[in-house]
Design a protein around this motif. Sequence first.
Motif, PDB file in Angstrom:
ATOM      1  N   ASP A   2       0.844  -1.194   0.000  1.00 57.19           N
ATOM      2  CA  ASP A   2       0.000   0.000   0.000  1.00 57.19           C
ATOM      3  C   ASP A   2       0.876   1.240   0.000  1.00 57.19           C
ATOM      4  O   ASP A   2       1.877   1.300   0.710  1.00 57.19           O
ATOM      5  N   PHE A   3       0.473   2.212  -0.790  1.00 56.60           N
ATOM      6  CA  PHE A   3       1.172   3.483  -0.825  1.00 56.60           C
ATOM      7  C   PHE A   3       0.240   4.566  -0.309  1.00 56.60           C
ATOM      8  O   PHE A   3      -0.956   4.543  -0.577  1.00 56.60           O
ATOM      9  N   THR A   4       0.779   5.480   0.434  1.00 51.15           N
ATOM     10  CA  THR A   4      -0.015   6.613   0.893  1.00 51.15           C
ATOM     11  C   THR A   4       0.741   7.883   0.580  1.00 51.15           C
ATOM     12  O   THR A   4       1.968   7.918   0.629  1.00 51.15           O
ATOM     13  N   TRP A   5       0.011   8.894   0.259  1.00 54.28           N
ATOM     14  CA  TRP A   5       0.620  10.176  -0.074  1.00 54.28           C
ATOM     15  C   TRP A   5       0.531  11.132   1.101  1.00 54.28           C
ATOM     16  O   TRP A   5       0.916  12.276   1.003  1.00 54.28           O
ATOM     17  N   GLU A   6       0.035  10.640   2.213  1.00 54.63           N
ATOM     18  CA  GLU A   6      -0.056  11.469   3.406  1.00 54.63           C
ATOM     19  C   GLU A   6       1.167  11.250   4.282  1.00 54.63           C
ATOM     20  O   GLU A   6       1.706  10.153   4.343  1.00 54.63           O
ATOM     21  N   THR A   7       1.550  12.287   4.996  1.00 57.00           N
ATOM     22  CA  THR A   7       2.635  12.144   5.965  1.00 57.00           C
ATOM     23  C   THR A   7       2.073  11.519   7.239  1.00 57.00           C
ATOM     24  O   THR A   7       0.853  11.502   7.457  1.00 57.00           O
ATOM     25  N   THR A   8       2.944  11.045   8.097  1.00 57.18           N
ATOM     26  CA  THR A   8       2.481  10.499   9.375  1.00 57.18           C
ATOM     27  C   THR A   8       1.769  11.581  10.183  1.00 57.18           C
ATOM     28  O   THR A   8       0.772  11.293  10.856  1.00 57.18           O
ATOM     29  N   ILE A  11      -1.777  11.889   8.868  1.00 57.61           N
ATOM     30  CA  ILE A  11      -2.588  10.744   9.295  1.00 57.61           C
ATOM     31  C   ILE A  11      -2.982  10.901  10.751  1.00 57.61           C
ATOM     32  O   ILE A  11      -4.150  10.704  11.121  1.00 57.61           O
TER      33      ILE A  11
END
Length: 87
Positions: A2-8, A11
């Motif tokens: 899974d890839f996410t474009w949000e930073t920790t 999130i």
Amino acid sequence: MDFTWETTSEINKALADRVKEIRKRRGYTQKELAQRCNVSYGSLKLFEQTGDISLKSLTKIATELGVVNEIKNLFTKVPYKDISEIK
């Protein structure tokens, strides 16, 4: 994978926003919730502003808000990445 474009941080802040909404639906002020779940007011306030909080404090908050199963169920349905993880 899974890839996410949000930073920790993004999130964490989105999670804090959801918890804040639940707090408001339950009719608690920040101070009331902090007292009820034995988390410092400063920690709760910082969490709602930034998303930063200890897991222990988050669990206390979730318990008081009646959503602790949301935390208990984290990572319970993680799919295998490939066949080698099954062995």
